[in-house]
Design a protein around this motif. Structure first.
Motif, PDB file in Angstrom:
ATOM      1  N   PRO A 300       0.831  -1.214   0.000  1.00 55.83           N
ATOM      2  CA  PRO A 300       0.000   0.000   0.000  1.00 55.83           C
ATOM      3  C   PRO A 300       0.867   1.266   0.000  1.00 55.83           C
ATOM      4  O   PRO A 300       1.780   1.408   0.811  1.00 55.83           O
ATOM      5  CB  PRO A 300      -0.803  -0.120   1.300  1.00 55.83           C
ATOM      6  CG  PRO A 300      -0.758  -1.570   1.646  1.00 55.83           C
ATOM      7  CD  PRO A 300       0.579  -2.061   1.181  1.00 55.83           C
ATOM      8  N   ILE A 301       0.562   2.170  -0.911  1.00 52.06           N
ATOM      9  CA  ILE A 301       1.288   3.436  -1.055  1.00 52.06           C
ATOM     10  C   ILE A 301       0.259   4.547  -1.208  1.00 52.06           C
ATOM     11  O   ILE A 301      -0.744   4.379  -1.927  1.00 52.06           O
ATOM     12  CB  ILE A 301       2.220   3.402  -2.283  1.00 52.06           C
ATOM     13  CG1 ILE A 301       3.311   2.340  -2.096  1.00 52.06           C
ATOM     14  CG2 ILE A 301       2.857   4.765  -2.541  1.00 52.06           C
ATOM     15  CD1 ILE A 301       4.197   2.153  -3.310  1.00 52.06           C
ATOM     16  N   PRO A 302       0.440   5.704  -0.591  1.00 54.87           N
ATOM     17  CA  PRO A 302      -0.525   6.801  -0.742  1.00 54.87           C
ATOM     18  C   PRO A 302      -0.694   7.222  -2.203  1.00 54.87           C
ATOM     19  O   PRO A 302       0.274   7.246  -2.978  1.00 54.87           O
ATOM     20  CB  PRO A 302       0.086   7.931   0.091  1.00 54.87           C
ATOM     21  CG  PRO A 302       0.972   7.233   1.070  1.00 54.87           C
ATOM     22  CD  PRO A 302       1.518   6.041   0.361  1.00 54.87           C
ATOM     23  N   VAL A 303      -1.914   7.537  -2.577  1.00 50.63           N
ATOM     24  CA  VAL A 303      -2.210   8.011  -3.928  1.00 50.63           C
ATOM     25  C   VAL A 303      -1.433   9.289  -4.253  1.00 50.63           C
ATOM     26  O   VAL A 303      -1.227   9.621  -5.421  1.00 50.63           O
ATOM     27  CB  VAL A 303      -3.734   8.215  -4.080  1.00 50.63           C
ATOM     28  CG1 VAL A 303      -4.074   9.001  -5.334  1.00 50.63           C
ATOM     29  CG2 VAL A 303      -4.441   6.871  -4.106  1.00 50.63           C
ATOM     30  N   SER A 304      -0.964   9.976  -3.216  1.00 47.99           N
ATOM     31  CA  SER A 304      -0.156  11.182  -3.432  1.00 47.99           C
ATOM     32  C   SER A 304       1.101  10.897  -4.236  1.00 47.99           C
ATOM     33  O   SER A 304       1.704  11.822  -4.793  1.00 47.99           O
ATOM     34  CB  SER A 304       0.238  11.797  -2.081  1.00 47.99           C
ATOM     35  OG  SER A 304       0.954  10.864  -1.295  1.00 47.99           O
ATOM     36  N   LEU A 334      -7.204  13.942  -7.430  1.00 51.28           N
ATOM     37  CA  LEU A 334      -5.828  13.479  -7.252  1.00 51.28           C
ATOM     38  C   LEU A 334      -5.000  14.534  -6.528  1.00 51.28           C
ATOM     39  O   LEU A 334      -4.213  14.219  -5.616  1.00 51.28           O
ATOM     40  CB  LEU A 334      -5.204  13.150  -8.609  1.00 51.28           C
ATOM     41  CG  LEU A 334      -3.736  12.704  -8.593  1.00 51.28           C
ATOM     42  CD1 LEU A 334      -3.571  11.396  -7.829  1.00 51.28           C
ATOM     43  CD2 LEU A 334      -3.212  12.571 -10.020  1.00 51.28           C
ATOM     44  N   VAL A 335      -5.169  15.791  -6.908  1.00 56.05           N
ATOM     45  CA  VAL A 335      -4.423  16.875  -6.270  1.00 56.05           C
ATOM     46  C   VAL A 335      -4.854  17.019  -4.811  1.00 56.05           C
ATOM     47  O   VAL A 335      -4.020  17.241  -3.924  1.00 56.05           O
ATOM     48  CB  VAL A 335      -4.609  18.190  -7.053  1.00 56.05           C
ATOM     49  CG1 VAL A 335      -4.031  19.375  -6.281  1.00 56.05           C
ATOM     50  CG2 VAL A 335      -3.954  18.090  -8.421  1.00 56.05           C
ATOM     51  N   ARG A 336      -6.157  16.894  -4.527  1.00 57.75           N
ATOM     52  CA  ARG A 336      -6.628  16.942  -3.133  1.00 57.75           C
ATOM     53  C   ARG A 336      -5.992  15.839  -2.299  1.00 57.75           C
ATOM     54  O   ARG A 336      -5.796  15.985  -1.093  1.00 57.75           O
ATOM     55  CB  ARG A 336      -8.152  16.808  -3.077  1.00 57.75           C
ATOM     56  CG  ARG A 336      -8.925  18.017  -3.581  1.00 57.75           C
ATOM     57  CD  ARG A 336     -10.432  17.803  -3.457  1.00 57.75           C
ATOM     58  NE  ARG A 336     -10.821  17.666  -2.048  1.00 57.75           N
ATOM     59  CZ  ARG A 336     -11.304  16.562  -1.503  1.00 57.75           C
ATOM     60  NH1 ARG A 336     -11.467  15.470  -2.229  1.00 57.75           N
ATOM     61  NH2 ARG A 336     -11.645  16.538  -0.233  1.00 57.75           N
ATOM     62  N   GLN A 337      -5.653  14.739  -2.949  1.00 58.25           N
ATOM     63  CA  GLN A 337      -5.006  13.620  -2.262  1.00 58.25           C
ATOM     64  C   GLN A 337      -3.494  13.818  -2.143  1.00 58.25           C
ATOM     65  O   GLN A 337      -2.802  12.966  -1.589  1.00 58.25           O
ATOM     66  CB  GLN A 337      -5.277  12.322  -3.027  1.00 58.25           C
ATOM     67  CG  GLN A 337      -6.740  11.923  -3.108  1.00 58.25           C
ATOM     68  CD  GLN A 337      -7.202  11.115  -1.912  1.00 58.25           C
ATOM     69  OE1 GLN A 337      -6.399  10.594  -1.146  1.00 58.25           O
ATOM     70  NE2 GLN A 337      -8.517  10.992  -1.753  1.00 58.25           N
TER      71      GLN A 337
END
Length: 546
Positions: A300-304, A334-337
């Motif tokens: 698992p890796i952050p969508v950021s 995506l940017v909000r993430q």
């Protein structure tokens, strides 16, 4: 107010037949009006001569009946009022061109009566800039990716054999062919062995901008997170010397834009007893690399950590209405993430740059974009071209007339988030959020620069039917209309044409966002499932070939 965002509720009505002659219908049942003051509407179905369209209550000239005076194909523009010769024509609330002859209400507006002209843009730097409301870190989405030792995250795990010159391309293909599905079956965490070949590397001036840009592109591909290991293969006597490239790009150092955990392995044909020698030696090296590259596992890796390259190709009259705005909503999320999106294809921003400059986080960012346009105006002029050489014949057949019209729809891919930086071609992208990379509009060349700059995913909208794929970064394709989705089911990942049937732009944007996460996590995109994506590697070569 200028905007490429429209109220999705205004385009949700659908009917199944063309309007009957002499029976008035609400314009929005058969066409799309993007802005109350627009001079044109976009036909959703074939409009026959004699059809009567009643302008809706929120439109300029509300209640007016517009009689169609000639056949209008779906995706094409119908005039809502008389327009004098030389007058501006508005779509999206912005000028898309100037009439070359007088236009009558109900006529078809296209290349025969509309062309570009001087816009005299009024640039307002940062007036629409606003802070992003980020999702709290503990609530951010994750994808199943590969974590690299340098902190980068990958959506794929390839071994790349990269050519410094076209003279080594055939040898690279021979090496690559030794590592087919049967060989890779024992290495399930390796997505493949890819050969990144091209048509340049020599015939240019030593030390020139062209050489530096090629080296930057190749180095960027080598250190892209989706490449677990790489080998450079050259001929030996070319201008783009492999050792010079390693040194000038800092590939063997510990610091700098192109340093990574990967050791820069390299071989030349002339120093290894010809093609047979280099094929045998590099094949041995790749075989040794396979267990090492296979050792990494998805986690698992952050969508950021997703950097999404934005592309549109084979655009049509619906691109700026369905797929591009939906992708824009995906970009905003995506940017909000905390993620990054790269908007490119500079010639397809031309005429719409004023809207991006309004969102620039600083005047310096806005000025950097304008500087790129000055460069392009000079570049096209010395090469006997004009910025309006785009749209293509296919774009025009789909309803797009001028570069201004195409650009206003194209920038919708960038959503509404602030513009944080402008990069030159293939430069490493270090800023998060929405950024622009200066590239040509030609899709393979543009995407090559974006991936060389660090993109680990591509989202590609199409109205005519692009079959684009790109290794090592998986490419998701989004159709602008449902007919295309139904005609090419093996090539299109998401259908945005459903916006015209009542599904909100936001909902389709969420579908694209979920598809980005799924493909980033290992789901094959449609192009990947068909083995597409290596021939699209196409570095931008500047200047003359000697």
């Amino acid at each position: 107010m200028d905007s490429v965002r429209m109220n999705s509720n205004n385009i949700n009505l659908a009917i199944n037949s063309t309007p009957k002659r002499g029976e008035p219908v609400n314009l929005r049942e058969v066409a799309v009006l993007l802005h109350p003051g627009d001079d044109v509407a976009i036909a959703r179905m074939t409009l026959l001569s004699g059809a009567l369209l009643r302008l809706p209550d929120d439109a300029q000239d509300a209640g007016k009946l517009v009689e169609v005076v000639q056949l209008i194909q779906p995706g094409h523009k119908v005039a809502l009022r008389d327009i004098a010769v030389g007058s501006p024509v508005r779509r999206y609330g912005s000028v898309i061109g100037f009439t070359t002859q007088a236009v009558q209400t109900g006529q078809h507006v296209h290349t025969h009566n509309l062309s570009v002209g001087a816009l005299n843009q009024n640039y307002e730097f940062g007036v629409d800039y606003s802070q992003v409301e980020y999702v709290a870190p503990e609530l951010r989405r994750t994808f199943m990716g590969y974590k690299r030792p340098n902190g980068k995250a990958a959506t794929r795990n390839y071994i790349a054999i990269i050519g410094t010159v076209n003279c080594s391309a055939s040898a690279i293909r021979l090496i690559q062919n030794r590592f087919g599905e049967a060989t890779l079956r024992d290495f399930p965490n390796v997505d493949g062995v890819i050969g990144l070949t091209h048509k340049s590397g020599c015939g240019m001036r030593l030390g020139s901008d062209a050489v530096e840009q090629l080296q930057r592109t190749l180095a960027g591909m080598a250190v892209n997170a989706n490449v677990g290991a790489y080998v450079l293969v050259g001929l030996g006597c070319e201008i783009n010397q492999v050792r010079d490239m390693i040194e000038s790009m800092g590939l063997s150092g510990e610091n700098g834009n192109y340093s990574s955990w990967k050791k820069p392995l390299f071989y030349t044909i002339q120093e290894n007893h010809g093609i047979s020698g280099v094929v045998a030696e590099v094949s041995r090296i790749v075989g040794d690399l396979l267990p090492e590259v296979n050792a990494v596992k998805r986690e698992p890796i952050p969508v950021s950590e997703i950097t999404l390259a934005l592309q549109c190709g084979g655009s049509d009259g619906w691109s700026g209405i369905t797929a591009n705005p939906a992708l824009g909503f995906c970009v905003d999320e995506l940017v909000r993430q905390g993620g990054t999106a790269i908007l490119s294809e500079t010639p397809e921003i031309y005429g719409a740059e004023h809207m991006l400059i309004r969102r620039a986080k600083s005047r310096e960012v806005g000025e950097a974009l304008l500087e790129r346009f000055k460069w392009w105006e000079h570049y096209t002029s010395i090469n006997g071209m004009e910025m309006d050489n785009n749209p293509t014949p296919g774009n025009k057949l789909g309803g797009l007339t001028t570069i201004y019209e195409k650009s206003l729809g194209a920038i919708a891919k960038g959503g509404s988030t602030p513009l944080n930086a402008v990069y030159k071609y293939a430069h490493p992208v270090t800023e998060r959020g929405l950024v622009i990379m200066d590239t040509p509009g030609y899709d393979p060349v543009s995407a090559t620069g974006q991936v060389a700059g660090g993109a680990n995913m591509i989202a590609f909208t199409t109205g005519r039917g692009s079959v684009f794929g790109f290794k090592p970064a998986p490419s998701i394709k989004v159709s602008t209309n449902s007919t295309l989705y139904e005609n090419m089911p093996g090539d299109i990942d998401v259908d945005a044409g459903v916006v015209l049937d009542g599904i909100s732009t936001q909902e389709v944007g969420r579908r694209i966002f979920e598809e980005v996460i799924a493909v980033a996590s290992g789901k094959q995109s449609k192009s990947e499932a068909q083995g597409i994506g290596e021939e699209e590697f196409c570095p931008w070569i500047l200047g003359a070939t000697l």
